[in-house]
Design a protein around this motif. Structure first.
Motif, PDB file in Angstrom:
ATOM      1  N   GLN A 145      68.136   7.412  36.488  1.00  0.00           N
ATOM      2  CA  GLN A 145      69.563   7.691  36.649  1.00  0.00           C
ATOM      3  C   GLN A 145      69.781   8.603  37.842  1.00  0.00           C
ATOM      4  N   PRO A 146      70.467   8.121  38.898  1.00  0.00           N
ATOM      5  CA  PRO A 146      70.746   8.999  40.035  1.00  0.00           C
ATOM      6  C   PRO A 146      71.676  10.140  39.610  1.00  0.00           C
ATOM      7  N   THR A 147      71.358  11.336  40.021  1.00  0.00           N
ATOM      8  CA  THR A 147      72.203  12.488  39.721  1.00  0.00           C
ATOM      9  C   THR A 147      72.831  12.992  41.017  1.00  0.00           C
ATOM     10  N   PRO A 148      74.156  12.871  41.180  1.00  0.00           N
ATOM     11  CA  PRO A 148      74.795  13.315  42.416  1.00  0.00           C
ATOM     12  C   PRO A 148      74.671  14.828  42.580  1.00  0.00           C
ATOM     13  N   ILE A 149      74.422  15.272  43.819  1.00  0.00           N
ATOM     14  CA  ILE A 149      74.303  16.705  44.086  1.00  0.00           C
ATOM     15  C   ILE A 149      75.388  17.187  45.034  1.00  0.00           C
ATOM     16  N   THR A 150      76.369  16.318  45.289  1.00  0.00           N
ATOM     17  CA  THR A 150      77.439  16.689  46.216  1.00  0.00           C
ATOM     18  C   THR A 150      78.797  16.682  45.542  1.00  0.00           C
ATOM     19  N   PRO A 177      76.185  23.633  36.453  1.00  0.00           N
ATOM     20  CA  PRO A 177      75.763  25.021  36.343  1.00  0.00           C
ATOM     21  C   PRO A 177      74.246  25.148  36.266  1.00  0.00           C
ATOM     22  N   THR A 178      73.721  26.259  36.760  1.00  0.00           N
ATOM     23  CA  THR A 178      72.283  26.480  36.778  1.00  0.00           C
ATOM     24  C   THR A 178      71.846  27.228  35.525  1.00  0.00           C
ATOM     25  N   ASN A 179      72.361  26.786  34.390  1.00  0.00           N
ATOM     26  CA  ASN A 179      72.005  27.398  33.121  1.00  0.00           C
ATOM     27  C   ASN A 179      70.751  26.712  32.595  1.00  0.00           C
ATOM     28  N   ASN A 180      69.669  27.442  32.500  1.00  0.00           N
ATOM     29  CA  ASN A 180      68.400  26.855  32.093  1.00  0.00           C
ATOM     30  C   ASN A 180      68.187  26.899  30.582  1.00  0.00           C
ATOM     31  N   GLN A 181      69.244  27.119  29.828  1.00  0.00           N
ATOM     32  CA  GLN A 181      69.142  27.166  28.374  1.00  0.00           C
ATOM     33  C   GLN A 181      68.686  25.812  27.851  1.00  0.00           C
ATOM     34  N   PRO A 182      67.570  25.748  27.126  1.00  0.00           N
ATOM     35  CA  PRO A 182      67.069  24.461  26.643  1.00  0.00           C
ATOM     36  C   PRO A 182      67.961  23.901  25.548  1.00  0.00           C
ATOM     37  N   ALA A 183      67.910  22.580  25.401  1.00  0.00           N
ATOM     38  CA  ALA A 183      68.666  21.941  24.320  1.00  0.00           C
ATOM     39  C   ALA A 183      68.146  22.441  22.978  1.00  0.00           C
ATOM     40  N   GLN A 184      69.044  22.721  22.062  1.00  0.00           N
ATOM     41  CA  GLN A 184      68.670  23.263  20.767  1.00  0.00           C
ATOM     42  C   GLN A 184      68.898  22.226  19.677  1.00  0.00           C
ATOM     43  N   THR A 185      68.167  22.394  18.581  1.00  0.00           N
ATOM     44  CA  THR A 185      68.332  21.496  17.439  1.00  0.00           C
ATOM     45  C   THR A 185      69.520  21.920  16.580  1.00  0.00           C
ATOM     46  N   GLU A 223      81.181  16.818  20.389  1.00  0.00           N
ATOM     47  CA  GLU A 223      81.452  15.932  21.529  1.00  0.00           C
ATOM     48  C   GLU A 223      80.239  15.038  21.759  1.00  0.00           C
ATOM     49  N   LEU A 224      80.496  13.745  21.865  1.00  0.00           N
ATOM     50  CA  LEU A 224      79.449  12.798  22.234  1.00  0.00           C
ATOM     51  C   LEU A 224      79.779  12.257  23.621  1.00  0.00           C
ATOM     52  N   TYR A 225      78.939  12.579  24.587  1.00  0.00           N
ATOM     53  CA  TYR A 225      79.158  12.162  25.971  1.00  0.00           C
ATOM     54  C   TYR A 225      78.501  10.806  26.196  1.00  0.00           C
ATOM     55  N   VAL A 226      79.302   9.855  26.657  1.00  0.00           N
ATOM     56  CA  VAL A 226      78.796   8.493  26.831  1.00  0.00           C
ATOM     57  C   VAL A 226      79.393   7.853  28.082  1.00  0.00           C
ATOM     58  N   TRP A 227      78.730   6.786  28.538  1.00  0.00           N
ATOM     59  CA  TRP A 227      79.353   5.798  29.421  1.00  0.00           C
ATOM     60  C   TRP A 227      79.876   4.714  28.482  1.00  0.00           C
ATOM     61  N   GLY A 228      81.041   4.183  28.757  1.00  0.00           N
ATOM     62  CA  GLY A 228      81.642   3.217  27.845  1.00  0.00           C
ATOM     63  C   GLY A 228      80.750   2.046  27.482  1.00  0.00           C
ATOM     64  N   SER A 230      79.988  17.829  33.581  1.00  0.00           N
ATOM     65  CA  SER A 230      79.295  18.602  34.611  1.00  0.00           C
ATOM     66  C   SER A 230      79.107  20.055  34.201  1.00  0.00           C
ATOM     67  N   THR A 231      80.172  20.670  33.727  1.00  0.00           N
ATOM     68  CA  THR A 231      80.097  22.088  33.349  1.00  0.00           C
ATOM     69  C   THR A 231      79.312  22.305  32.062  1.00  0.00           C
ATOM     70  N   SER A 232      79.136  21.239  31.272  1.00  0.00           N
ATOM     71  CA  SER A 232      78.403  21.356  30.001  1.00  0.00           C
ATOM     72  C   SER A 232      76.920  21.066  30.155  1.00  0.00           C
ATOM     73  N   GLY A 233      76.508  20.714  31.362  1.00  0.00           N
ATOM     74  CA  GLY A 233      75.091  20.434  31.591  1.00  0.00           C
ATOM     75  C   GLY A 233      74.638  19.080  31.093  1.00  0.00           C
ATOM     76  N   VAL A 234      75.565  18.159  30.937  1.00  0.00           N
ATOM     77  CA  VAL A 234      75.228  16.813  30.450  1.00  0.00           C
ATOM     78  C   VAL A 234      74.571  16.012  31.572  1.00  0.00           C
ATOM     79  N   SER A 235      73.456  15.363  31.265  1.00  0.00           N
ATOM     80  CA  SER A 235      72.741  14.608  32.289  1.00  0.00           C
ATOM     81  C   SER A 235      72.471  13.166  31.902  1.00  0.00           C
TER      82      SER A 235
END
Length: 327
Positions: free
Chosen positions: A118-123, A129-137, A148-153, A271-276
């Motif tokens: 998955q290409p991740t745009p950097i522009t 955000p540069t928050n390095n907090q790991p995903a938690q269970t 919130e469930l982040y999806v592509w349609g 973007s602000t939530s760190g979703v990739s």
């Protein structure tokens, strides 16, 4: 004027060694050597084929990239990978392949040398955000969890997650605020349209949204993910809304007037939530890793209540998704 010398041909007969027959390739070479224009035409054709496969920048054609990618994936999986479609997406080719009944988007660089999940745009105007907090269970607790469930349609993995979450949303009702955030349209215009339709239904008919989501997963996605057209998406979505008593005229008016704004807001929130990737589950502001089935989603959300409702005691389907991945 110089006179041509006459050449006398001598025919030599051999009693024991008959003349060798010329190989077909030698006959062809002799024929070409006698006709300059045939040679020139062949060379021109070879050059033309080369330009169709690779341009001056070293890029290969979309079809060549798709076939090359499918060949590579088949060597890795043992076979069964087929190309569904290919299209140019910025500096990549987006190649949708079919594997074990699922359509999966993959990306290659335009020179065909690298496979990218998955290409991740950097522009982007708003950086991740540069928050390095790991995903938690486990998510923080609250009286009414925000989910919130982040999806592509039309991401197949997002659809796999959307169906089970619809079951949980219908179970928990208003005790939790559960939403879909359709934040990306990597599959093209038909996906962009579906993203806006779902966002508008959540705005206008929130109590009927999850019934629409379940219907989309069961009926619209299987058909329109194959046709990949705005016409299919619009026709099937309108029919489903009518069945559920959703005012499709209002929804489509919202798509026209507010769709771009809602889609931009979803992208910024991702973007602000760190979703990739699609799907990504976020509960009370924290990204949560869990299995993609109704029971696992229910457990993760119910763990985020200060006082869980009685519905959390109901056991839901725990069947695992057919595949685990991300768009």
């Amino acid at each position: 004027m110089v006179k041509k010398k006459s050449v006398i041909k001598h025919e030599i007969k051999h009693d024991k060694a008959p003349a060798k027959k010329k190989r077909p390739c030698m006959k062809l070479i002799e024929k070409l050597s006698k006709n300059y224009w045939i040679v020139a035409t062949v060379i021109l054709a070879i050059l033309l084929i080369g330009t169709l496969v690779m341009d001056n920048s070293g890029n290969i054609s979309a079809n060549k990239a798709a076939q090359q990618t499918a060949d590579f994936l088949n060597t890795q999986t043992g076979g069964g990978v087929e190309v569904v479609s290919v299209e140019k997406s910025d500096s990549f080719y987006m190649i949708t392949v079919s594997y074990q009944g699922q359509e999966i988007p993959v990306y290659t660089t335009t020179d065909g040398k690298f496979l990218v999940t998955q290409p991740t745009p950097i522009t982007d105007s708003k950086p991740t955000p540069t928050n390095n907090q790991p995903a938690q269970t486990n998510a923080p607790k609250s009286d009414k969890p925000e989910v919130e469930l982040y999806v592509w349609g039309y991401c197949p993995y997002g659809v796999q997650a959307q169906g089970p979450l619809a079951e949980v949303a219908n179970l928990l009702g208003d005790s939790a605020n559960i939403q879909i955030v359709p934040y990306h349209d990597g599959h093209g215009a038909y996906e962009n349209q579906q993203n806006k339709i779902q966002s508008c239904i959540q705005e206008l008919e929130p109590t009927k949204y999850w019934d629409y989501a379940a219907g989309f997963v069961a009926n619209i996605y299987p058909k329109c993910s194959v046709e990949r057209t705005e016409e299919c998406d619009l026709t099937e979505s309108t029919a489903l809304m009518k069945t559920l008593g959703i005012d499709s005229a209002k929804v489509l008016a919202c798509v026209d007037s507010e769709g771009d704004t809602l889609f931009t807001a979803a992208r910024q929130l991702a973007s602000t939530s760190g979703v990739s990737g699609s799907p990504t589950l976020r509960i009370n502001g924290v990204i949560v890793n869990t299995a993609r089935n109704a029971e696992a989603y229910k457990t993760a959300i119910c763990a985020a209540y200060n006082n869980a409702p009685s519905e959390c005691g109901e056991v839901l389907d725990s069947s695992a998704a057919a595949a685990a991945g991300n768009c």
